[in-house]
Write a protein that holds these residues in place. Structure first.
Motif, PDB file in Angstrom:
ATOM      1  N   THR A 107       0.645  -1.368   0.148  1.00 41.22           N
ATOM      2  CA  THR A 107      -0.008  -0.178   0.062  1.00 41.22           C
ATOM      3  C   THR A 107       0.577   1.512  -0.017  1.00 41.22           C
ATOM      4  OG1 THR A 107      -1.606  -0.916   1.279  1.00 41.22           O
ATOM      5  CG2 THR A 107      -2.061   1.038   0.890  1.00 41.22           C
ATOM      6  N   PHE A 108       0.798   1.941  -0.982  1.00 39.42           N
ATOM      7  CA  PHE A 108       1.514   3.385  -1.038  1.00 39.42           C
ATOM      8  C   PHE A 108       0.588   4.177  -0.910  1.00 39.42           C
ATOM      9  CE2 PHE A 108       3.880   0.650  -4.837  1.00 39.42           C
ATOM     10  CZ  PHE A 108       5.242   1.689  -4.508  1.00 39.42           C
ATOM     11  N   ARG A 109       1.764   5.501  -0.229  1.00 39.36           N
ATOM     12  CA  ARG A 109       1.163   6.996   0.389  1.00 39.36           C
ATOM     13  C   ARG A 109       1.264   7.929  -0.683  1.00 39.36           C
ATOM     14  NH1 ARG A 109       4.249   7.011   5.815  1.00 39.36           N
ATOM     15  NH2 ARG A 109       3.439   4.767   6.911  1.00 39.36           N
ATOM     16  N   PRO A 110       0.556   8.667  -0.650  1.00 41.10           N
ATOM     17  CA  PRO A 110       0.675   9.531  -1.981  1.00 41.10           C
ATOM     18  C   PRO A 110       2.288  10.719  -1.395  1.00 41.10           C
ATOM     19  CG  PRO A 110      -2.024   9.448  -0.853  1.00 41.10           C
ATOM     20  CD  PRO A 110      -1.249   9.141   0.191  1.00 41.10           C
ATOM     21  N   ASP A 111       2.559  11.016  -0.348  1.00 42.47           N
ATOM     22  CA  ASP A 111       3.630  11.154  -0.404  1.00 42.47           C
ATOM     23  C   ASP A 111       5.142  10.195  -0.215  1.00 42.47           C
ATOM     24  OD1 ASP A 111       3.114  10.296   2.321  1.00 42.47           O
ATOM     25  OD2 ASP A 111       3.483  11.801   3.280  1.00 42.47           O
TER      26      ASP A 111
ATOM     27  N   LYS B  60       2.375   9.639 -16.657  1.00 42.03           N
ATOM     28  CA  LYS B  60       2.314  11.212 -16.729  1.00 42.03           C
ATOM     29  C   LYS B  60       1.921  11.706 -15.485  1.00 42.03           C
ATOM     30  CE  LYS B  60       3.509  11.114 -21.152  1.00 42.03           C
ATOM     31  NZ  LYS B  60       4.902  11.224 -21.415  1.00 42.03           N
ATOM     32  N   GLU B  61       1.940  10.879 -14.262  1.00 44.89           N
ATOM     33  CA  GLU B  61       1.393  10.878 -12.973  1.00 44.89           C
ATOM     34  C   GLU B  61       2.212  11.820 -11.743  1.00 44.89           C
ATOM     35  OE1 GLU B  61      -1.669  11.437 -12.610  1.00 44.89           O
ATOM     36  OE2 GLU B  61      -2.079  10.516 -14.597  1.00 44.89           O
TER      37      GLU B  61
ATOM     38  N   VAL C 257      -2.608   5.604  -5.778  1.00 48.63           N
ATOM     39  CA  VAL C 257      -2.303   7.338  -4.965  1.00 48.63           C
ATOM     40  C   VAL C 257      -1.392   8.281  -6.101  1.00 48.63           C
ATOM     41  CG1 VAL C 257      -2.871   5.536  -2.885  1.00 48.63           C
ATOM     42  CG2 VAL C 257      -0.721   5.746  -3.140  1.00 48.63           C
ATOM     43  N   LYS C 258      -1.476   8.108  -6.597  1.00 48.12           N
ATOM     44  CA  LYS C 258       0.005   8.352  -7.846  1.00 48.12           C
ATOM     45  C   LYS C 258       1.194   9.028  -7.077  1.00 48.12           C
ATOM     46  CE  LYS C 258      -3.597   9.190 -10.770  1.00 48.12           C
ATOM     47  NZ  LYS C 258      -4.992   8.442 -10.031  1.00 48.12           N
ATOM     48  N   PRO C 259       2.051   8.494  -5.907  1.00 48.48           N
ATOM     49  CA  PRO C 259       2.772   9.114  -5.390  1.00 48.48           C
ATOM     50  C   PRO C 259       3.960   9.346  -5.819  1.00 48.48           C
ATOM     51  CG  PRO C 259       3.225   6.039  -5.325  1.00 48.48           C
ATOM     52  CD  PRO C 259       2.224   6.315  -5.861  1.00 48.48           C
ATOM     53  N   LYS C 260       4.696  10.182  -5.658  1.00 50.83           N
ATOM     54  CA  LYS C 260       5.874  10.969  -6.280  1.00 50.83           C
ATOM     55  C   LYS C 260       7.045  10.032  -7.267  1.00 50.83           C
ATOM     56  CE  LYS C 260       5.341  15.554  -4.184  1.00 50.83           C
ATOM     57  NZ  LYS C 260       6.123  16.072  -3.777  1.00 50.83           N
ATOM     58  N   VAL C 261       7.644  10.203  -8.127  1.00 46.55           N
ATOM     59  CA  VAL C 261       8.568   9.539  -9.042  1.00 46.55           C
ATOM     60  C   VAL C 261       9.563  10.227  -9.507  1.00 46.55           C
ATOM     61  CG1 VAL C 261       8.440   7.270 -10.723  1.00 46.55           C
ATOM     62  CG2 VAL C 261       6.874   7.330  -9.570  1.00 46.55           C
TER      63      VAL C 261
ATOM     64  N   HIS D  99       3.054  -1.854 -15.854  1.00 46.14           N
ATOM     65  CA  HIS D  99       2.586  -3.299 -15.755  1.00 46.14           C
ATOM     66  C   HIS D  99       2.845  -4.050 -14.377  1.00 46.14           C
ATOM     67  CE1 HIS D  99       5.164  -5.202 -17.591  1.00 46.14           C
ATOM     68  NE2 HIS D  99       5.393  -6.783 -17.342  1.00 46.14           N
ATOM     69  N   MET D 100       3.849  -4.058 -13.967  1.00 45.19           N
ATOM     70  CA  MET D 100       4.841  -4.852 -12.664  1.00 45.19           C
ATOM     71  C   MET D 100       4.067  -4.333 -11.469  1.00 45.19           C
ATOM     72  SD  MET D 100       7.890  -5.899 -14.595  1.00 45.19           S
ATOM     73  CE  MET D 100       8.460  -6.975 -13.012  1.00 45.19           C
ATOM     74  N   MET D 101       3.843  -2.646 -11.546  1.00 43.77           N
ATOM     75  CA  MET D 101       3.628  -2.092 -10.101  1.00 43.77           C
ATOM     76  C   MET D 101       2.129  -2.353  -9.574  1.00 43.77           C
ATOM     77  SD  MET D 101       6.466  -0.806  -9.928  1.00 43.77           S
ATOM     78  CE  MET D 101       5.910   0.883  -8.880  1.00 43.77           C
ATOM     79  N   PRO D 102       2.374  -2.440  -8.104  1.00 43.59           N
ATOM     80  CA  PRO D 102       1.018  -2.947  -7.377  1.00 43.59           C
ATOM     81  C   PRO D 102      -0.559  -1.834  -7.827  1.00 43.59           C
ATOM     82  CG  PRO D 102       2.434  -2.176  -5.795  1.00 43.59           C
ATOM     83  CD  PRO D 102       3.377  -2.265  -7.171  1.00 43.59           C
TER      84      PRO D 102
END
Length: 285
Positions: free
Chosen positions: A32-36, A176-177, A114-118, A105-108
């Motif tokens: 589970t990712f967080r937005p930040d 693009k997110e 939540v679209k974390p920063k990449v 395509h391998m990301m959960p």
């Protein structure tokens, strides 16, 4: 051991089995990712370790303990590897920092929710090939690269760990997110400016002297001295440093010292075909 003994095919991509056992892959699927959260994403040998040094220093406001107290594989851990299962990442305070070599395509599912920063780091594939060639020769959990031209053909076809460089880069360029793209070559040319741009993306306000200090500390020759970052703690039976250092040269254009004229021509042909529709200005173009 042979490649079938050393690699697992997961979602169409070859992974080193020793560091990517089924339990860690399953855990990542449920992560589970967080937005930040801050996620450093790279194709292998593209500047991952470098970014694992830069980002914690930016987040900490330049505090050196952020890179001196934990090995980089614990301070900015790979989400998909076995060790991560023991790190209790859910209890870490925000902003958490992670690393992955995975394709979109391998990301959960939570990654897209939540679209974390990449931060996506891109490196000239010729230099990626050279670094990969040396790395595979020294890492016991990877297949021996064999003759240079044979390994080159595998690399160009994507028959190596984490698949095709071309597919990896194109897939993440299409994402693009909340993503920041930077080339390894940009960091070599202007590290201080690169640190400043990354800090801006991370919404971290830093004084110019702090940015300068971070850049100075993250110069390859200085980072190489950090025992928390240079992989000197890894046993020699896992990474044989008599064959090659993990942090080897950290330069641009080392491919000119290894590839033959014919190999460069072949590489250029394959590159042109695979990247003909890509609308992105790479730093090496």
């Amino acid at each position: 051991m042979t490649e079938p003994d050393l690699y697992t095919l997961y979602k169409g991509v070859l992974l080193p089995t020793l560091v990517h056992p089924p339990q860690s892959l399953k855990r990542f699927e449920m992560f589970t990712f967080r937005p930040d959260d801050i996620v450093i994403i790279t194709y292998p040998k593209s500047g991952t370790t470098w970014m694992q040094e830069i980002v914690p220093l930016i987040v900490s406001g330049g505090e050196p303990a952020s890179v001196e107290s934990l090995h980089n594989w614990d301070r900015v851990p790979w989400l998909e590897v076995a060790r991560t299962c023991s790190l209790n990442l859910d209890s870490r305070p925000s902003p958490r920092m992670f690393t992955t070599h995975f394709l979109p395509h391998m990301m959960p599912p939570s990654f897209f929710q939540v679209k974390p920063k990449v931060i996506y780091v891109i490196r000239n594939p010729k230099d990626v090939f050279v670094s990969s060639f040396h790395y595979c020769a020294m890492a016991s959990f990877l297949a021996d690269p064999g003759p240079q031209n044979e390994f080159l053909q595998k690399f160009l076809k994507g028959e190596v760990m984490f698949g095709s460089w071309f597919n990896h880069v194109k897939a993440w360029l299409n994402y693009k997110e909340r993503i920041f793209y930077i080339c390894y070559e940009e960091m070599i040319k202007d590290l201080e400016g690169s640190v400043s741009r990354i800090a801006l993306f991370l919404e971290k306000t830093l004084d110019n002297d702090v940015i300068g200090a971070i850049a100075e500390r993250c110069m390859f020759k200085n980072m190489k001295k950090n025992n928390m970052s240079n992989y000197s703690a890894v046993p020699n039976d896992i990474m044989d440093t008599s064959k090659s250092e993990f942090l080897r040269k950290g330069i641009v254009g080392d491919w000119k010292n290894l590839l033959t004229v014919a190999e460069v021509e072949n590489f250029d042909t394959v590159y042109a075909e695979n990247m003909k529709d890509v609308d992105y200005k790479f730093a090496w173009d």
